[in-house]
Design an enzyme around this catalytic site. Structure first.
Site, PDB file in Angstrom:
ATOM      1  N   GLY A  16       0.836  -1.206   0.000  1.00 50.16           N
ATOM      2  CA  GLY A  16       0.000   0.000   0.000  1.00 50.16           C
ATOM      3  C   GLY A  16       0.864   1.246   0.000  1.00 50.16           C
ATOM      4  O   GLY A  16       0.529   2.258   0.617  1.00 50.16           O
ATOM      5  N   SER A  18       1.539   3.186  -2.480  1.00 48.50           N
ATOM      6  CA  SER A  18       1.274   4.106  -3.594  1.00 48.50           C
ATOM      7  C   SER A  18       0.768   5.465  -3.121  1.00 48.50           C
ATOM      8  O   SER A  18       0.768   6.430  -3.880  1.00 48.50           O
ATOM      9  CB  SER A  18       0.251   3.489  -4.550  1.00 48.50           C
ATOM     10  OG  SER A  18      -0.940   3.145  -3.862  1.00 48.50           O
ATOM     11  N   ARG A  19       0.302   5.552  -1.876  1.00 47.48           N
ATOM     12  CA  ARG A  19      -0.205   6.829  -1.343  1.00 47.48           C
ATOM     13  C   ARG A  19      -0.396   6.686   0.171  1.00 47.48           C
ATOM     14  O   ARG A  19      -0.122   5.632   0.741  1.00 47.48           O
ATOM     15  CB  ARG A  19      -1.539   7.212  -2.015  1.00 47.48           C
ATOM     16  CG  ARG A  19      -2.626   6.187  -1.832  1.00 47.48           C
ATOM     17  CD  ARG A  19      -3.969   6.678  -2.375  1.00 47.48           C
ATOM     18  NE  ARG A  19      -5.021   5.759  -2.010  1.00 47.48           N
ATOM     19  CZ  ARG A  19      -5.425   4.732  -2.757  1.00 47.48           C
ATOM     20  NH1 ARG A  19      -4.857   4.515  -3.934  1.00 47.48           N
ATOM     21  NH2 ARG A  19      -6.394   3.940  -2.328  1.00 47.48           N
ATOM     22  N   VAL A  67      -2.648  -7.237  -3.279  1.00 41.58           N
ATOM     23  CA  VAL A  67      -2.450  -8.122  -2.115  1.00 41.58           C
ATOM     24  C   VAL A  67      -3.524  -9.203  -1.995  1.00 41.58           C
ATOM     25  O   VAL A  67      -3.359 -10.147  -1.233  1.00 41.58           O
ATOM     26  CB  VAL A  67      -2.363  -7.337  -0.772  1.00 41.58           C
ATOM     27  CG1 VAL A  67      -1.139  -6.446  -0.728  1.00 41.58           C
ATOM     28  CG2 VAL A  67      -3.641  -6.576  -0.466  1.00 41.58           C
ATOM     29  N   ASN A  93       0.611  -2.875   5.213  1.00 43.12           N
ATOM     30  CA  ASN A  93      -0.156  -1.637   5.378  1.00 43.12           C
ATOM     31  C   ASN A  93      -1.379  -1.551   4.468  1.00 43.12           C
ATOM     32  O   ASN A  93      -2.352  -0.873   4.800  1.00 43.12           O
ATOM     33  CB  ASN A  93       0.784  -0.446   5.111  1.00 43.12           C
ATOM     34  CG  ASN A  93       0.024   0.837   4.835  1.00 43.12           C
ATOM     35  OD1 ASN A  93      -0.476   1.487   5.733  1.00 43.12           O
ATOM     36  ND2 ASN A  93      -0.098   1.201   3.552  1.00 43.12           N
ATOM     37  N   SER A 145      -5.936  -0.773  13.287  1.00 43.31           N
ATOM     38  CA  SER A 145      -6.750   0.442  13.395  1.00 43.31           C
ATOM     39  C   SER A 145      -7.361   0.495  14.781  1.00 43.31           C
ATOM     40  O   SER A 145      -7.572  -0.552  15.407  1.00 43.31           O
ATOM     41  CB  SER A 145      -7.885   0.413  12.369  1.00 43.31           C
ATOM     42  OG  SER A 145      -8.838   1.425  12.637  1.00 43.31           O
ATOM     43  N   TYR A 158     -14.812  -4.155   8.330  1.00 41.13           N
ATOM     44  CA  TYR A 158     -13.557  -3.440   8.612  1.00 41.13           C
ATOM     45  C   TYR A 158     -13.119  -3.681  10.060  1.00 41.13           C
ATOM     46  O   TYR A 158     -11.963  -4.013  10.322  1.00 41.13           O
ATOM     47  CB  TYR A 158     -13.741  -1.940   8.343  1.00 41.13           C
ATOM     48  CG  TYR A 158     -12.468  -1.139   8.451  1.00 41.13           C
ATOM     49  CD1 TYR A 158     -11.519  -1.158   7.430  1.00 41.13           C
ATOM     50  CD2 TYR A 158     -12.197  -0.370   9.582  1.00 41.13           C
ATOM     51  CE1 TYR A 158     -10.336  -0.430   7.529  1.00 41.13           C
ATOM     52  CE2 TYR A 158     -11.022   0.370   9.690  1.00 41.13           C
ATOM     53  CZ  TYR A 158     -10.093   0.334   8.653  1.00 41.13           C
ATOM     54  OH  TYR A 158      -8.921   1.060   8.761  1.00 41.13           O
ATOM     55  N   ALA A 160     -13.947  -6.134  12.053  1.00 39.52           N
ATOM     56  CA  ALA A 160     -13.560  -7.544  12.228  1.00 39.52           C
ATOM     57  C   ALA A 160     -12.174  -7.792  11.647  1.00 39.52           C
ATOM     58  O   ALA A 160     -11.342  -8.487  12.250  1.00 39.52           O
ATOM     59  CB  ALA A 160     -14.590  -8.460  11.558  1.00 39.52           C
ATOM     60  N   LYS A 162      -9.718  -5.676  11.297  1.00 35.81           N
ATOM     61  CA  LYS A 162      -8.664  -5.027  12.084  1.00 35.81           C
ATOM     62  C   LYS A 162      -8.498  -5.699  13.450  1.00 35.81           C
ATOM     63  O   LYS A 162      -7.385  -5.754  13.981  1.00 35.81           O
ATOM     64  CB  LYS A 162      -8.955  -3.528  12.221  1.00 35.81           C
ATOM     65  CG  LYS A 162      -8.854  -2.774  10.882  1.00 35.81           C
ATOM     66  CD  LYS A 162      -7.467  -2.882  10.260  1.00 35.81           C
ATOM     67  CE  LYS A 162      -7.309  -2.015   9.016  1.00 35.81           C
ATOM     68  NZ  LYS A 162      -5.958  -2.108   8.431  1.00 35.81           N
TER      69      LYS A 162
HETATM   70  P1  NDP Z   1      -5.338   5.016   1.377  1.00 36.86           P
HETATM   71  O1  NDP Z   1      -6.637   4.668   0.755  1.00 36.86           O
HETATM   72  O2  NDP Z   1      -4.750   6.346   1.141  1.00 36.86           O
HETATM   73  O3  NDP Z   1      -4.240   3.928   0.986  1.00 36.86           O
HETATM   74  C1  NDP Z   1      -4.530   2.568   0.946  1.00 36.86           C
HETATM   75  C2  NDP Z   1      -3.354   1.864   0.320  1.00 36.86           C
HETATM   76  O4  NDP Z   1      -3.640   0.453   0.261  1.00 36.86           O
HETATM   77  C3  NDP Z   1      -3.099   2.330  -1.087  1.00 36.86           C
HETATM   78  O5  NDP Z   1      -1.713   2.451  -1.306  1.00 36.86           O
HETATM   79  C4  NDP Z   1      -3.680   1.221  -1.939  1.00 36.86           C
HETATM   80  O6  NDP Z   1      -2.939   1.104  -3.143  1.00 36.86           O
HETATM   81  C5  NDP Z   1      -3.419   0.022  -1.045  1.00 36.86           C
HETATM   82  N1  NDP Z   1      -4.279  -1.088  -1.402  1.00 36.86           N
HETATM   83  C6  NDP Z   1      -5.623  -1.204  -1.265  1.00 36.86           C
HETATM   84  N2  NDP Z   1      -6.055  -2.374  -1.770  1.00 36.86           N
HETATM   85  C7  NDP Z   1      -4.946  -3.010  -2.242  1.00 36.86           C
HETATM   86  C8  NDP Z   1      -4.729  -4.241  -2.903  1.00 36.86           C
HETATM   87  N3  NDP Z   1      -5.738  -5.077  -3.186  1.00 36.86           N
HETATM   88  N4  NDP Z   1      -3.469  -4.573  -3.237  1.00 36.86           N
HETATM   89  C9  NDP Z   1      -2.434  -3.751  -2.962  1.00 36.86           C
HETATM   90  N5  NDP Z   1      -2.578  -2.576  -2.347  1.00 36.86           N
HETATM   91  C10 NDP Z   1      -3.820  -2.206  -2.002  1.00 36.86           C
HETATM   92  O7  NDP Z   1      -5.541   4.768   2.950  1.00 36.86           O
HETATM   93  P2  NDP Z   1      -4.548   4.813   4.184  1.00 36.86           P
HETATM   94  O8  NDP Z   1      -3.186   5.197   3.759  1.00 36.86           O
HETATM   95  O9  NDP Z   1      -5.214   5.582   5.228  1.00 36.86           O
HETATM   96  O10 NDP Z   1      -4.584   3.281   4.623  1.00 36.86           O
HETATM   97  C11 NDP Z   1      -3.411   2.548   4.925  1.00 36.86           C
HETATM   98  C12 NDP Z   1      -3.711   1.615   6.081  1.00 36.86           C
HETATM   99  O11 NDP Z   1      -4.016   2.385   7.246  1.00 36.86           O
HETATM  100  C13 NDP Z   1      -4.923   0.705   5.856  1.00 36.86           C
HETATM  101  O12 NDP Z   1      -4.645  -0.588   6.325  1.00 36.86           O
HETATM  102  C14 NDP Z   1      -5.995   1.367   6.728  1.00 36.86           C
HETATM  103  O13 NDP Z   1      -6.975   0.450   7.155  1.00 36.86           O
HETATM  104  C15 NDP Z   1      -5.159   1.871   7.876  1.00 36.86           C
HETATM  105  N6  NDP Z   1      -5.800   2.905   8.679  1.00 36.86           N
HETATM  106  C16 NDP Z   1      -6.119   4.108   8.133  1.00 36.86           C
HETATM  107  C17 NDP Z   1      -6.766   5.065   8.912  1.00 36.86           C
HETATM  108  C18 NDP Z   1      -7.159   6.387   8.377  1.00 36.86           C
HETATM  109  O14 NDP Z   1      -7.936   7.100   9.031  1.00 36.86           O
HETATM  110  N7  NDP Z   1      -6.665   6.813   7.231  1.00 36.86           N
HETATM  111  C19 NDP Z   1      -7.104   4.804  10.325  1.00 36.86           C
HETATM  112  C20 NDP Z   1      -6.687   3.505  10.790  1.00 36.86           C
HETATM  113  C21 NDP Z   1      -6.065   2.603   9.985  1.00 36.86           C
HETATM  114  P3  NDP Z   1      -3.551   0.792  -4.594  1.00 36.86           P
HETATM  115  O15 NDP Z   1      -4.949   1.313  -4.618  1.00 36.86           O
HETATM  116  O16 NDP Z   1      -2.585   1.516  -5.479  1.00 36.86           O
HETATM  117  O17 NDP Z   1      -3.446  -0.685  -4.733  1.00 36.86           O
END
Ligand code: NDP
Length: 254
Positions: A16, A18-19, A67, A93, A145, A158, A160, A162
């Site tokens: 994850g 990419s952002r 993933v 992540n 989370s 979500y 469940a 986490k």
């Molecule tokens: P974003 O949506 O900004 O980033 C999510 C990342 O996960 C992206 O890089 C996306 O990349 C990647 N991703 C999603 N699905 C897939 C997949 N099938 N295969 C590979 N990569 C995947 O959210 P966050 O940065 O906030 O989230 C990151 C983590 O933090 C997550 O686990 C989230 O649950 C957790 N979190 C976030 C909170 C928040 O408030 N932001 C709070 C608590 C936890 P791409 O789409 O390019 O594949």
């Protein structure tokens, strides 16, 4: 930098990347000296993260990874190891969310959330663990989370997933502790990224969220990197199986 926080000579794989949190965490690990494999589905995104690291003098390699695809996991680990060396640090992540009345959640939606947020973490840990166990050195950091420990309506899948991340973390930690591999979980509260942006865009929801956070601010992706660096570094060698909440005090407030 104090030597116990240095990641010089270490190789990390961040999913994850990419952002959001993953991109900020990859940058923080590189800042501490690690070479970083940046994996996610969006190729432009992981390449931008890797490019940013290289521009600051670090080493990075971008890999396309979904993933949820079991068949891509081993290939990703292989690609990162070929480019950078054996993986010492895994940051699980990648994650998605789903807000929906539970009676309307389909099996496919439930499975997508559980596979992305939990099963993938097991598969990636299983893929990197043999090398770590053999070398008697490794750090696995799972991103959970605060929703893994509090109940939130319309977030059953979500929450469940986490809560499952916490359980996975503890079990792997106990299994691998004697082999020099530590497994911990970082559990953020609300962080300003794409996942939370729709909710935070509504001023009333934002105010409600802020009123529940003792620190009275939403986290930024850059808040997470330093804690991951600590958990990836020798400074945390005697810490394993823990979930650390990074939430401005939200989960402990009355
Ligand atoms: P974003 O949506 O900004 O980033 C999510 C990342 O996960 C992206 O890089 C996306 O990349 C990647 N991703 C999603 N699905 C897939 C997949 N099938 N295969 C590979 N990569 C995947 O959210 P966050 O940065 O906030 O989230 C990151 C983590 O933090 C997550 O686990 C989230 O649950 C957790 N979190 C976030 C909170 C928040 O408030 N932001 C709070 C608590 C936890 P791409 O789409 O390019 O594949």
């Amino acid at each position: 930098m104090a030597p116990w926080y240095s990641l010089a000579g270490r190789v990390a794989l961040v999913t994850g990347a990419s952002r959001g949190l993953g991109a900020a965490t990859a940058a923080a690990l590189a800042e501490a000296g690690a070479a970083v494999g940046c994996a996610a589905r969006t190729v432009d995104g992981v390449e931008a993260t890797a490019k940013g690291i290289r521009e600051r003098g670090g080493r990075a390699h971008a890999v396309a990874l979904d993933v949820t695809r079991a068949d891509q996991v081993a290939a990703t680990v292989r690609a990162v190891e070929q480019a950078l060396g054996p993986v010492d640090i895994l940051v699980n992540n990648a994650g998605i969310t789903l807000e929906k009345k539970t009676v309307d959640v389909t099996d496919a939606e439930w499975e997508r959330v559980l596979t992305t947020n939990l099963t993938s973490m097991f598969r990636l840990a299983r893929a990197v663990a043999p090398g770590m166990l053999e070398r008697r050195r490794g750090k696995i950091i799972n991103v959970g989370s605060m929703y893994g420990v509090i109940g939130v309506a319309r977030y059953a899948a979500y929450c469940a997933s986490k809560a499952g991340v916490d359980g996975l973390t503890r079990s792997l930690a106990v299994e691998w502790a004697r082999h020099g591999v530590q497994v911990n979980c970082v559990a953020p509260g609300y962080v300003n990224t794409e996942i939370s942006r729709p909710a935070l865009a509504d001023p009333r929801t934002r105010e409600l969220f802020l009123s529940k956070i003792p620190a009275r601010r939403i986290g930024e992706p850059e808040d997470v990197g330093p804690l991951v660096v600590y958990l990836a570094s020798p400074a945390s060698d005697h810490m394993t199986g823990q979930t650390l909440y990074l939430d401005g005090g939200q989960t402990i407030a009355w």
